[in-house]
Design an enzyme around this catalytic site. Structure first.
Site, PDB file in Angstrom:
ATOM      1  CG  ASP A  51      10.965 -13.105   4.784  1.00 37.21           C
ATOM      2  OD1 ASP A  51       9.812 -13.571   4.710  1.00 37.21           O
ATOM      3  OD2 ASP A  51      11.712 -12.972   3.796  1.00 37.21           O
ATOM      4  CG  ASN A  94       7.292 -16.956  -0.411  1.00 31.67           C
ATOM      5  OD1 ASN A  94       8.055 -17.841  -0.793  1.00 31.67           O
ATOM      6  ND2 ASN A  94       6.725 -16.100  -1.222  1.00 31.67           N
ATOM      7  N   GLY A  96      12.791 -17.389   1.978  1.00 33.70           N
ATOM      8  CA  GLY A  96      13.927 -18.115   1.402  1.00 33.70           C
ATOM      9  C   GLY A  96      15.153 -18.010   2.294  1.00 33.70           C
ATOM     10  NE  ARG A 124      11.458 -18.342  -3.543  1.00 29.58           N
ATOM     11  CZ  ARG A 124      11.783 -17.402  -2.654  1.00 29.58           C
ATOM     12  NH1 ARG A 124      10.957 -17.123  -1.656  1.00 29.58           N
ATOM     13  NH2 ARG A 124      12.921 -16.756  -2.749  1.00 29.58           N
ATOM     14  CB  SER A 171      19.123 -19.353  -5.512  1.00 31.53           C
ATOM     15  OG  SER A 171      19.130 -18.710  -4.257  1.00 31.53           O
ATOM     16  CG  ASP A 322      16.268  -8.770  -3.730  1.00 33.51           C
ATOM     17  OD1 ASP A 322      16.076  -9.558  -4.677  1.00 33.51           O
ATOM     18  OD2 ASP A 322      16.230  -9.117  -2.534  1.00 33.51           O
ATOM     19  CD  GLU A 350      10.423 -12.804  -2.261  1.00 32.06           C
ATOM     20  OE1 GLU A 350      11.084 -12.867  -3.330  1.00 32.06           O
ATOM     21  OE2 GLU A 350      10.921 -12.469  -1.172  1.00 32.06           O
ATOM     22  CG  HIS A 397       8.932  -8.198   0.081  1.00 28.69           C
ATOM     23  ND1 HIS A 397      10.094  -7.825   0.695  1.00 28.69           N
ATOM     24  CD2 HIS A 397       9.276  -9.254  -0.715  1.00 28.69           C
ATOM     25  CE1 HIS A 397      11.077  -8.621   0.302  1.00 28.69           C
ATOM     26  NE2 HIS A 397      10.603  -9.494  -0.546  1.00 28.69           N
ATOM     27  NE  ARG A 398      13.611  -7.231  -2.079  1.00 26.90           N
ATOM     28  CZ  ARG A 398      13.799  -6.574  -0.940  1.00 26.90           C
ATOM     29  NH1 ARG A 398      13.370  -5.337  -0.792  1.00 26.90           N
ATOM     30  NH2 ARG A 398      14.422  -7.128   0.075  1.00 26.90           N
ATOM     31  CE  LYS A 422       9.578 -12.563   1.115  1.00 26.31           C
ATOM     32  NZ  LYS A 422       9.830 -13.776   1.824  1.00 26.31           N
ATOM     33  N   GLY A 450     -25.539  24.654  -3.151  1.00 22.46           N
ATOM     34  CA  GLY A 450     -24.672  25.551  -3.923  1.00 22.46           C
ATOM     35  C   GLY A 450     -23.228  25.074  -3.927  1.00 22.46           C
ATOM     36  CE  LYS A 451     -23.036  18.804  -2.148  1.00 20.53           C
ATOM     37  NZ  LYS A 451     -23.442  18.554  -3.518  1.00 20.53           N
ATOM     38  CB  THR A 453     -22.316  27.255  -7.800  1.00 19.88           C
ATOM     39  OG1 THR A 453     -23.492  26.588  -8.247  1.00 19.88           O
ATOM     40  CG2 THR A 453     -22.093  28.511  -8.575  1.00 19.88           C
TER      41      THR A 453
HETATM   42  O1   DC Z   1     -24.378  16.271  -5.365  1.00 21.08           O
HETATM   43  P1   DC Z   1     -25.466  15.621  -6.187  1.00 21.08           P
HETATM   44  O2   DC Z   1     -26.774  16.071  -5.837  1.00 21.08           O
HETATM   45  O3   DC Z   1     -25.185  15.656  -7.658  1.00 21.08           O
HETATM   46  O4   DC Z   1     -25.403  14.067  -5.784  1.00 21.08           O
HETATM   47  C1   DC Z   1     -26.257  13.110  -6.360  1.00 21.08           C
HETATM   48  C2   DC Z   1     -26.521  12.008  -5.353  1.00 21.08           C
HETATM   49  O5   DC Z   1     -25.346  11.266  -5.106  1.00 21.08           O
HETATM   50  C3   DC Z   1     -27.011  12.525  -4.008  1.00 21.08           C
HETATM   51  O6   DC Z   1     -28.199  11.862  -3.616  1.00 21.08           O
HETATM   52  C4   DC Z   1     -25.951  12.148  -3.024  1.00 21.08           C
HETATM   53  C5   DC Z   1     -25.087  11.164  -3.715  1.00 21.08           C
HETATM   54  N1   DC Z   1     -23.679  11.466  -3.484  1.00 21.08           N
HETATM   55  C6   DC Z   1     -23.030  10.738  -2.544  1.00 21.08           C
HETATM   56  O7   DC Z   1     -23.638   9.894  -1.897  1.00 21.08           O
HETATM   57  N2   DC Z   1     -21.719  10.935  -2.323  1.00 21.08           N
HETATM   58  C7   DC Z   1     -21.050  11.875  -3.001  1.00 21.08           C
HETATM   59  N3   DC Z   1     -19.761  12.033  -2.771  1.00 21.08           N
HETATM   60  C8   DC Z   1     -21.713  12.652  -3.948  1.00 21.08           C
HETATM   61  C9   DC Z   1     -23.054  12.435  -4.165  1.00 21.08           C
END
Ligand code: DC
Length: 656
Positions: A51, A94, A96, A124, A171, A322, A350, A397-398, A422, A450-451, A453
């Site tokens: 502005d 914009n 005013g 406006r 206004s 505002d 706005e 903006h607000r 703005k 294993g992530k 789990t």
């Molecule tokens: O973790 P998972 O094996 O369940 O994931 C299944 C598919 O999804 C895998 O091929 C990777 C993809 N995936 C991804 O691209 N981004 C993620 N954040 C999670 C999984």
């Protein structure tokens, strides 16, 4: 911040200090007055935003020397009431606060000018100001729709009239524009206000700014204003611009809802800006407010942390139009409804702010009533509280700033956040500095490492939520398959991803009412998930859905891009992997236990292919980030891996 949206995580607390940007209302007034004055003026702490940029550009086009100095200071060499350029086209966006006073000033400058703005500016109304100026001889014509910009201005006819009447109930900027221009006429002129003058504090800013430049306007209540003959602007040398009181409102509200103390610096309760009275409104809701010479501080009601909440209020907001928008979102956190009255001017700002606020507040779960000049907000009730939503900002903006407060109750997306430029270009950076987001632990890694789990166990140990982001890609693949959409139809699969109807209840996953916990784990869907996950539109469609899992007290998220893309601000990032042989052996054991046929060689090949696809794709490839801890589980038990992650979590320095 992406260009099109910003996702705000839910925040737990708000506390800190913010140095406010300069007041928009004061900046644009004093910039114009300095340009009209005799002498050079140095304006310190001026707002540098869209502005004021419109005003800088306009003044330069009109031949005024505008020099940007260090630290948001600007030097202007005034033209003594005689603008050097007599023919110009001005684009005023914009803004005013630039359009109205410039219209008035140029009407008496003796030149030929065209004033245009963005399409919303052309919606406006400006007829009341033009009518007032015409009474004094101004030659102004409408280039588009009668009563609205764009305008063409030609030199005025001579006119001896000494009294002008202007409406005050649409206004206050019309009166402001007129008053600022009157000293250019050289003769005594009286302005009579017709109708109830709204937003009086803004007229006060005008009178105070004119006085700073040597012109005393005589005011007879709020009905009649006189500028005497021979009045002319004279530079006071240096002018300090106060911090913006409307911008202060967002942070004061954050402190009032999110604990505090939150201090805004640059404006005190003795400010000439009417919006400082927002602090009184917050106090009437129960917030604790303290202030000093150049600061105001807000904290939540006492006793802190004992569930004491702000109280809903009914308030006439004519004097703080505002900042009242900030009250409308603060109302989401109050006990009982909040009613804001006498806000008809919201409809010509706005955007139509009453309609826009009502629409967006409803998205978050509030019940809203609205009328021509009021809004009533009933906060959402129940344990769920606010719900995640994507807020549209209407080039206002607000709206972008006041809805950021909702982050104290839910993760949310704010579309087109750059509109804050703005008046407050680095608003979201300031917001992030003073808020403490719900913490996230990101556990990324290879398939079957294993992530899942480990992440589930970490979440259980901490009592946090858990996000299995892979399941969302698997669900997308399954839903696309059921809908007969091929994996490579990017738009089709993305639409499926955006509309997924899923429910996670512990280990049970429901898709459109069907239990699919096992169906999404089949080898076919595993392979398909990896394919759909490579499609950028699918990843974009699932982004906010993943972020909406970030709820208090914390989230453990597992996937491939948790630490890099979805939650880049995770306090703890782990990259978990194991040798392909070990992962194939684990998967083999799982499948055999479920009575399914399997071959280690085939599983190894499949895992290698999936690793390859996940790490080579163009968007969000799986890789260990420089800031992630590597955890190789090839020779670790699950217990050891979980203990290691918890150990890393405990080492993260706590904030706030
Ligand atoms: O973790 P998972 O094996 O369940 O994931 C299944 C598919 O999804 C895998 O091929 C990777 C993809 N995936 C991804 O691209 N981004 C993620 N954040 C999670 C999984």
């Amino acid at each position: 911040m992406s260009g099109d949206f910003i996702d705000l995580p839910q925040v737990l607390t708000a506390q800190g200090r913010v140095r406010l940007p300069g007041s928009k209302s004061i900046s644009n007034r004093v910039l114009l007055l300095a340009a009209l004055a005799v002498g050079r003026t140095e304006l310190r702490e001026v707002l540098v935003s869209d502005d004021t940029a419109r005003m800088f550009d306009a003044l330069r086009t009109l031949g005024v020397a505008v020099e940007l100095l260090a630290d948001n200071a600007v030097a202007i060499t005034g033209c003594g009431g005689m603008l050097p350029v007599r023919q110009a086209d001005l684009f005023l966006g914009n803004a005013g606060t630039a359009f109205r006073p410039l219209t008035a000033v140029l009407a008496f400058s003796g030149g030929h000018y065209r004033l245009t703005g963005v399409p919303r500016m052309h919606e406006r109304p400006i007829a009341d100001l033009v009518d007032g100026l015409r009474q004094l001889g101004a030659d102004i014509s409408y280039l588009g729709v009668e009563g609205f910009p764009p305008l063409a201005i030609r030199p005025p006819a001579s006119c001896a009239l000494s009294t002008v009447r202007v409406r005050g109930d649409v206004s206050s900027q019309f009166l402001t524009g007129l008053l600022m221009a009157l000293p250019l006429r050289g003769v005594e002129t009286k302005v009579e206000v017709v109708g109830e003058l709204i937003s009086k504090p803004y007229v006060d800013i005008t009178l105070a700014s004119m006085a700073r430049f040597g012109v005393q306007v005589l005011r007879d209540s709020w009905r009649c204003f006189t500028v005497r003959a021979g009045s002319s602007y004279c530079s006071p040398g240096v002018v300090h611009v106060e911090g913006d009181a409307s911008s202060a409102s967002y942070f004061l509200a954050l402190g009032a809802i999110g604990g505090g103390p939150m201090r805004v610096e640059g404006v005190g309760l003795d400010s000439i800006q009417g919006d400082v009275r927002f602090a009184d409104a917050l106090a009437s809701m129960g917030a604790r407010i303290t202030s000093g010479a150049n600061w105001i501080e807000a904290s939540s009601p006492l006793p802190e942390g004992a569930g004491v909440r702000l109280q809903g209020v009914e308030l006439d907001c004519n004097h703080i139009p505002d900042a009242a928008m900030t009250l409308a979102t603060t109302a989401l956190f109050a006990e009982g409804p909040t009613t804001l009255t006498n806000i008809a001017s919201w409809r010509v700002k706005e955007t139509d702010r009453i309609a826009a606020m009502a629409t967006e507040l409803r998205k978050l779960g509030a019940v809203v009533e609205q009328g021509s000049d009021f809004i009533r907000v009933f906060p959402p009730v129940g344990v769920q509280g606010l719900r995640p939503a994507a807020i549209d900002t209407y080039d206002d903006h607000r709206i972008a700033m006041c809805f950021s407060l909702a982050a104290l109750g839910t993760p949310l997306r704010i579309n087109d956040p750059q509109t804050v430029a703005k008046t407050f270009p680095d608003y979201f950076a300031c917001f992030a500095k003073v808020t403490r987001a719900v913490p996230v632990i990101a556990i990324d890694g290879t398939s079957a490492s294993g992530k899942g789990t480990v992440a589930t166990r970490v979440a259980q140990a901490l009592g946090w939520h858990y996000l299995d982001s892979g399941a969302l890609y698997r669900l997308t693949a399954l839903a696309a398959c059921r809908a007969g959409i091929p994996w490579d139809d990017e738009a089709g699969v993305a639409a499926i991803a955006a509309g997924l109807d899923v429910e996670f209840a512990g280990a049970t996953i429901m898709l459109s009412g069907d239990e699919v916990s096992d169906a999404i784990r089949s080898e076919e869907i595993s392979a398909a998930a990896s394919r759909v996950a490579a499609l950028p539109a699918v990843r974009a469609a699932l982004l906010f859905r993943q972020r909406a899992f970030r709820r208090p007290p914390g989230l453990v998220a597992d996937g491939r891009d948790m630490g890099s893309v979805v939650f880049p601000d995770s306090a703890t990032k782990v990259f978990l992997t194991a040798s392909v042989e070990m992962r194939a052996a684990r998967r083999y054991k799982q499948l055999i236990e479920k009575g399914m046929a399997a071959s280690i060689a085939a599983l190894s090949l499949d895992l290698r292919e999936r690793d390859e696809r996940d790490s080579q794709r163009s968007v969000a490839p799986m890789q260990q980030g420089a800031d992630a801890e590597l955890l190789d589980t090839t020779s670790l038990t699950i217990e050891t891996a979980v203990a290691q992650v918890l150990d890393w979590v405990n080492k993260v320095p706590k904030r706030g």
